[in-house]
Design an enzyme around this catalytic site. Structure first.
Site, short mmCIF file in Angstrom:
data_model
loop_
_atom_site.label_atom_id
_atom_site.label_comp_id
_atom_site.label_asym_id
_atom_site.label_seq_id
_atom_site.Cartn_x
_atom_site.Cartn_y
_atom_site.Cartn_z
N GLU A 14 -3.15 7.59 -4.01
CA GLU A 14 -3.42 7.25 -5.40
C GLU A 14 -4.90 7.44 -5.74
O GLU A 14 -5.74 7.27 -4.86
CB GLU A 14 -2.94 5.82 -5.72
CG GLU A 14 -3.71 4.72 -5.04
CD GLU A 14 -3.15 3.32 -5.38
OE1 GLU A 14 -1.97 3.06 -5.06
OE2 GLU A 14 -3.90 2.52 -5.95
N ARG A 31 0.86 -1.18 0.00
CA ARG A 31 0.00 0.00 0.00
C ARG A 31 0.90 1.24 0.00
O ARG A 31 1.96 1.26 0.65
CB ARG A 31 -0.90 0.03 1.25
CG ARG A 31 -2.08 -0.94 1.17
CD ARG A 31 -3.11 -0.51 0.12
NE ARG A 31 -4.27 -1.37 0.05
CZ ARG A 31 -4.43 -2.35 -0.85
NH1 ARG A 31 -3.49 -2.60 -1.75
NH2 ARG A 31 -5.54 -3.06 -0.87
N HIS A 43 -0.92 0.36 -10.10
CA HIS A 43 -1.60 -0.62 -9.22
C HIS A 43 -2.07 -1.84 -10.03
O HIS A 43 -3.27 -2.14 -10.09
CB HIS A 43 -2.77 0.04 -8.48
CG HIS A 43 -3.13 -0.64 -7.18
ND1 HIS A 43 -3.59 0.02 -6.09
CD2 HIS A 43 -3.09 -1.97 -6.83
CE1 HIS A 43 -3.85 -0.83 -5.11
NE2 HIS A 43 -3.54 -2.06 -5.54
C1 DGY Z 1 -5.82 -5.84 -3.28
O1 DGY Z 1 -6.50 -6.82 -3.60
O2 DGY Z 1 -5.74 -5.47 -2.12
C2 DGY Z 1 -5.05 -5.15 -4.35
O3 DGY Z 1 -4.52 -3.96 -3.95
C3 DGY Z 1 -5.85 -4.99 -5.62
O4 DGY Z 1 -5.96 -6.26 -6.14
#
Ligand code: DGY
Length: 323
Positions: free
Chosen positions: A271, A242, A289
């Site tokens: 983001e 993250r 992402h």
């Molecule tokens: C998640 O699943 O947490 C990712 O960031 C997106 O697939």
């Protein structure tokens, strides 16, 4: 008996939307415009199940709306730091996520960023795209060898372990990890992995540091100026976890001033707004992402939500309950 009403906040893979349509009284989001806080509140008042994803900020203010009909939030994503989990718990809501199905693809993106950063792939591509490449030179775009180097993983859950497997068995990398709990001995043996007692120990030893911890208040700016300064000047930082785990202002300084050599980022603080200073740096690889973005994985994530809500609506306990 009437079908349960479910509202999906974003566009999902067609195959999954077709399933939802056949099983539920469903409201899809065909134009994929993120829902506002008011629309999300309205959805909680009208749907039995709200199917969110990691870009929806499901705050306490939204969750505390009076007169909710919603009993289950099925989050399309393994991470659920977009949802105020304490508020959901206090409101008696069930929240599920989508673990397991995105492990390999996310680990692949982490490995991709590691390789791209080490081998200066983004810089090389920009050279070609800007029509500035004049031919092979013995000293052009010299990067760093990956095979045999040391990879340090912060967090050692499913995705970190999958990356460690690829790195160790595929690239002969040595594996260090920092994690609050001790993994099974068979995993450690298979990877010949070494557990670091502190994050600092890992940062000073690793050639590549890859982040695999959850986001949220507990890990916000875990990688800060102080910690970036103790990394090796030749090291690279990879983030597929993250954005807010890394202090981006400090990382930009680290990349500009050479505290570390490069970074590969798939996630960003705030983001989709990206600190513009990243855009002018040569030594950072930026992806939007993409961790779980494969046809197979996104369909599997949708199917995972289907499995969880189907369990709930048939009176069973959903397998991937986080609350
Ligand atoms: C998640 O699943 O947490 C990712 O960031 C997106 O697939």
């Amino acid at each position: 008996m009437s079908k349960p009403k479910v509202i999906v906040t974003r566009k999902w893979p067609a195959e999954v939307e077709a399933q939802l349509t056949s099983l539920y009284d469903v409201q899809l989001n065909e134009n994929d415009i993120p829902m506002t806080a008011n629309e999300l509140k309205q959805a909680l008042l009208t749907a039995d199940g709200l199917l969110t994803t990691v870009t929806d900020s499901i705050t306490a203010d939204i969750l505390n709306i009076e007169g909710k009909r919603t009993k289950i939030i099925g989050n399309f994503g393994v991470g659920y730091n977009n949802i105020d989990i304490n508020a959901a718990k206090n409101q008696g809501l069930i929240v599920t996520n989508t673990p397991h199905v995105l492990t390999d693809c996310t680990a692949d993106i982490a490995m991709l960023l590691l390789l791209m950063s080490a081998r200066r792939a983004s810089e090389g591509e920009r050279l070609i795209l800007q029509q500035q490449w004049t031919g092979w030179k013995p000293t052009q775009l010299i990067g760093q060898k990956v095979t045999g180097k040391t990879l340090g993983l912060i967090g050692f859950g499913r995705i970190a372990q999958a990356m460690a497997k690829k790195a160790h068995h595929g690239f002969g990398m040595k594996i260090l990890f920092y994690a609050p709990s001790q993994p099974a001995q068979t995993i450690i043996d298979d990877l010949q992995a070494v557990r670091c007692e502190t994050i600092e120990e890992l940062l000073t030893e690793a050639n590549f540091v890859s982040l695999h911890c959850p986001g949220g208040d507990g890990t916000r700016h875990l990688i800060n100026e102080e910690r970036l300064k103790i990394m090796r000047p030749s090291a690279h930082l990879i983030n597929t976890a993250r954005g807010d785990v890394v202090d981006s202002t400090a990382l930009i300084r680290a990349l500009k001033e050479g505290w570390i050599t490069g970074a590969g980022l798939d996630v960003f603080e705030g983001e989709p707004n990206i600190n513009p200073d990243f855009l002018s740096l040569d030594n950072v690889t930026l992806l939007p992402h993409l961790g779980s973005a494969t046809e197979e994985t996104r369909t599997a994530m949708g199917n995972c939500v289907l499995k969880n809500i189907s369990a709930f609506f048939t009176g069973q306990n959903p397998e991937d309950r986080v609350v």
